[in-house]
Design an enzyme around this catalytic site. Structure first.
Site, PDB file in Angstrom:
ATOM      1  N   LEU A  18       6.028  12.800  -4.549  1.00 17.85           N
ATOM      2  CA  LEU A  18       7.224  11.977  -4.354  1.00 17.85           C
ATOM      3  C   LEU A  18       6.852  10.705  -3.603  1.00 17.85           C
ATOM      4  O   LEU A  18       6.290  10.760  -2.503  1.00 17.85           O
ATOM      5  CB  LEU A  18       8.285  12.762  -3.590  1.00 17.85           C
ATOM      6  CG  LEU A  18       8.712  14.101  -4.219  1.00 17.85           C
ATOM      7  CD1 LEU A  18       9.913  14.678  -3.474  1.00 17.85           C
ATOM      8  CD2 LEU A  18       9.005  13.958  -5.698  1.00 17.85           C
ATOM      9  N   ALA A  19       7.150   9.558  -4.227  1.00 14.26           N
ATOM     10  CA  ALA A  19       6.811   8.264  -3.628  1.00 14.26           C
ATOM     11  C   ALA A  19       7.841   7.214  -4.017  1.00 14.26           C
ATOM     12  O   ALA A  19       7.491   6.070  -4.309  1.00 14.26           O
ATOM     13  CB  ALA A  19       5.413   7.825  -4.072  1.00 14.26           C
ATOM     14  N   ALA A  20       9.109   7.616  -4.020  1.00  8.49           N
ATOM     15  CA  ALA A  20      10.161   6.707  -4.486  1.00  8.49           C
ATOM     16  C   ALA A  20      10.867   5.971  -3.357  1.00  8.49           C
ATOM     17  O   ALA A  20      11.679   5.080  -3.618  1.00  8.49           O
ATOM     18  CB  ALA A  20      11.184   7.481  -5.313  1.00  8.49           C
ATOM     19  N   ARG A  25      11.020   0.997   6.984  1.00 12.03           N
ATOM     20  CA  ARG A  25      10.507   0.942   8.363  1.00 12.03           C
ATOM     21  C   ARG A  25       9.102   0.357   8.436  1.00 12.03           C
ATOM     22  O   ARG A  25       8.666  -0.090   9.497  1.00 12.03           O
ATOM     23  CB  ARG A  25      10.523   2.341   8.969  1.00 12.03           C
ATOM     24  CG  ARG A  25      11.926   2.869   9.265  1.00 12.03           C
ATOM     25  CD  ARG A  25      11.898   4.325   9.661  1.00 12.03           C
ATOM     26  NE  ARG A  25      11.009   4.579  10.775  1.00 12.03           N
ATOM     27  CZ  ARG A  25      10.563   5.785  11.118  1.00 12.03           C
ATOM     28  NH1 ARG A  25      10.928   6.853  10.408  1.00 12.03           N
ATOM     29  NH2 ARG A  25       9.762   5.933  12.144  1.00 12.03           N
ATOM     30  N   THR A  88      15.687  14.216  -2.532  1.00 14.09           N
ATOM     31  CA  THR A  88      14.404  14.792  -2.943  1.00 14.09           C
ATOM     32  C   THR A  88      14.534  15.702  -4.162  1.00 14.09           C
ATOM     33  O   THR A  88      13.636  15.738  -5.020  1.00 14.09           O
ATOM     34  CB  THR A  88      13.786  15.574  -1.778  1.00 14.09           C
ATOM     35  OG1 THR A  88      14.758  16.500  -1.257  1.00 14.09           O
ATOM     36  CG2 THR A  88      13.346  14.637  -0.669  1.00 14.09           C
ATOM     37  N   ALA A 373     -35.769 -17.981  12.581  1.00 14.11           N
ATOM     38  CA  ALA A 373     -34.411 -18.229  13.076  1.00 14.11           C
ATOM     39  C   ALA A 373     -33.801 -19.459  12.416  1.00 14.11           C
ATOM     40  O   ALA A 373     -34.471 -20.481  12.235  1.00 14.11           O
ATOM     41  CB  ALA A 373     -34.444 -18.402  14.581  1.00 14.11           C
ATOM     42  N   ASN A 379     -27.307 -20.648  -1.744  1.00 17.66           N
ATOM     43  CA  ASN A 379     -27.160 -19.936  -3.011  1.00 17.66           C
ATOM     44  C   ASN A 379     -26.049 -20.462  -3.904  1.00 17.66           C
ATOM     45  O   ASN A 379     -25.937 -20.045  -5.051  1.00 17.66           O
ATOM     46  CB  ASN A 379     -26.915 -18.442  -2.735  1.00 17.66           C
ATOM     47  CG  ASN A 379     -25.698 -18.217  -1.848  1.00 17.66           C
ATOM     48  OD1 ASN A 379     -25.355 -19.033  -1.004  1.00 17.66           O
ATOM     49  ND2 ASN A 379     -25.044 -17.085  -2.044  1.00 17.66           N
ATOM     50  N   SER A 398     -38.643 -21.515  11.165  1.00 18.42           N
ATOM     51  CA  SER A 398     -37.275 -21.657  11.673  1.00 18.42           C
ATOM     52  C   SER A 398     -36.574 -22.880  11.109  1.00 18.42           C
ATOM     53  O   SER A 398     -37.194 -23.898  10.805  1.00 18.42           O
ATOM     54  CB  SER A 398     -37.292 -21.746  13.201  1.00 18.42           C
ATOM     55  OG  SER A 398     -37.831 -20.564  13.747  1.00 18.42           O
TER      56      SER A 398
END
Length: 460
Positions: A18-20, A25, A88, A373, A379, A398
């Site tokens: 059930l997801a109706a 909230r 439900t 570093a 790319n 570096s």
């Protein structure tokens, strides 16, 4: 959180979720059951557990946000529409068409109750087929505070009656056994009972729980199975409850990681994804975050404040602190990335290292190579991505920019501060710098002139 061997239940099984609900909230444009926990929608957590029972059918009853559920499920379940939402019992009735040819057991679950365990589901189905053959099995629980939950009045595990909180008497509200809403019912009973449910109650709705009272009235005693883990039936209706569910999941996953042989220096600061895989003798320092798709081999060290997603780390790798590994990052055995290094769609070869302030995107770095570093692989040209290939034992000085597509040969050296746009051969030294201009005494003359100018401006 862990997978198990698929063990089909017998007889055949259908799952109705059930997801109706509108999820008001939650205050979100995203459907409530699609809000993630550990990087995975709560509905997917539930479907994963249910899938281990090998159901023949999965029906999700939707109302508000149906299009979102259809996209998320991509044909893995039938969507049944409940419109309008009349309770439900009415919701489950919407699955009748999808299950008209099905004969077997039906397990009724809720999309916002995502962590019902496989073991609990099996216990409900097993109780359905014990000798007394109850027509309905209800999952009950005993919370510390029963709040607004419906109550189950039972003698042993046989249900005498069920009542919603708003319709309960003061005496019934003193009962500590609460209704989770989850049920196991035989297909031949479910819809026949639902057809007899009315809406003469405080809400004016068709309650699913009434099928228990109707069956009892027919002289067919229903049964309750009680879970001793109230957390697994905790519903998620608001952001605060979502955060609490996340916290509970993370706490369990941290305990599992440590039980499996990983060291978490400050467990409460580490955040896992639903699919994180971790080997033994892994050390995870504080504030490490795992996104989806991360696999960590044995003996890896993850230093503090690192973030990983879609990455694979082989044995003996070390990363961080403050490393970021994005999807497609692969670190071969005993390689290392240090502080403020980012990798994306790149492979760092065995024993290779990039210790500081580096970006490696769309790159292949050979074994034993050293990335200095401030080095970056350039790319992207504004339209397409291009790859950089760095050979074994190459040394990149570096603050170098490797402008892809470009190939640096084995044992080659790129001098510090170079911007390399052409291939470098094996064993070659490449310096790409402007010629230095030297003017002896120029700086002294400049300073003298500027000081005089400043002094003149300060005179009245």
């Amino acid at each position: 959180m862990t997978s198990s061997v698929l063990q089909p239940v017998s007889p055949p099984l259908a799952i109705v979720i059930l997801a109706a609900g509108k999820g008001t909230r939650m205050k979100s444009d995203l459907h409530k059951v699609l809000h993630p926990i550990a990087g995975r929608p709560m509905l997917e957590h539930l479907l994963q557990s249910a899938a281990r029972l090998d159901p023949q059918f999965q029906v999700v009853v939707a109302g508000h946000g149906r299009d979102q559920l259809e996209t998320a499920l991509a044909g893995r379940a039938v969507i049944a529409l409940q419109q309008p939402q009349l309770g439900t019992g009415h919701a489950v009735l919407q699955a009748r068409q999808a299950l008209k040819a099905f004969t077997g057991d039906i397990l009724i679950l809720y999309g916002d109750v995502p962590f019902v365990s496989e073991a609990t589901m099996r216990s409900m189905l097993e109780r359905l087929h014990q000798a007394d053959a109850p027509p309905v099995v209800v999952l009950g629980f005993e919370p510390d505070d029963p709040l607004q939950y419906g109550r189950i009045v039972a003698e042993g595990d046989r249900i005498e009656r069920m009542v919603e909180h708003k319709d309960a008497t003061e005496e019934e509200r003193l009962v500590g056994l609460c209704n989770s809403g989850l049920m196991a019912v035989r297909s031949q009973d479910l819809f026949a009972l639902l057809d007899r449910v009315g809406n003469d109650n405080a809400q004016g709705e068709y309650y699913l729980t009434d099928i228990v009272n109707i069956a009892n009235g027919d002289g067919r005693a229903c049964a309750v199975v009680i879970t001793d883990n109230a957390d697994e039936v905790a519903g998620i209706n608001a952001r605060g409850e979502l955060a609490q569910a996340e916290a509970r999941w993370q706490a369990r996953r941290r305990q599992q990681a440590m039980a499996d042989g990983a060291t978490l220096v400050a467990p409460e600061t580490v955040w896992f994804s639903w699919d994180t895989k971790i080997g033994r003798d892994v050390t995870i320092e504080p504030n490490v975050v795992f996104g989806p798709g991360v696999t960590i081999a044995d003996g890896v060290t993850l230093h503090a404040f690192s973030h990983l997603e879609g990455a694979t780390l082989e044995a003996g790798v070390s990363i961080g602190p403050y490393a970021r590994l994005r999807p497609g990052a692969v670190l071969k055995a005993k390689s290392r990335v240090g502080n403020f290094v980012e990798m994306k769609n790149a492979v760092l070869g065995e024993g290779a290292k990039a210790n500081h302030l580096t970006y490696l995107g769309d790159a292949d770095v050979g074994p034993g190579a050293n990335i200095g570093a401030g080095t970056i692989t350039c790319n992207y040209d504004g339209y397409f991505k291009h790859r950089t290939v760095i050979g074994p034992r190459a040394f990149i000085g570096s603050n170098s920019a490797l402008i892809a597509p470009v190939r640096i040969g084995a044992d080659a050296i790129v001098g510090a501060g170079s911007a390399v746009s052409r291939d470098v051969a094996d064993g070659e030294l490449r310096l790409v710098r402007a010629e230095q201009l030297v003017k002896p005494g120029w700086a002294d003359s400049f300073h003298d002139a500027m000081k005089k100018k400043k002094a003149d401006r300060s005179k009245p």
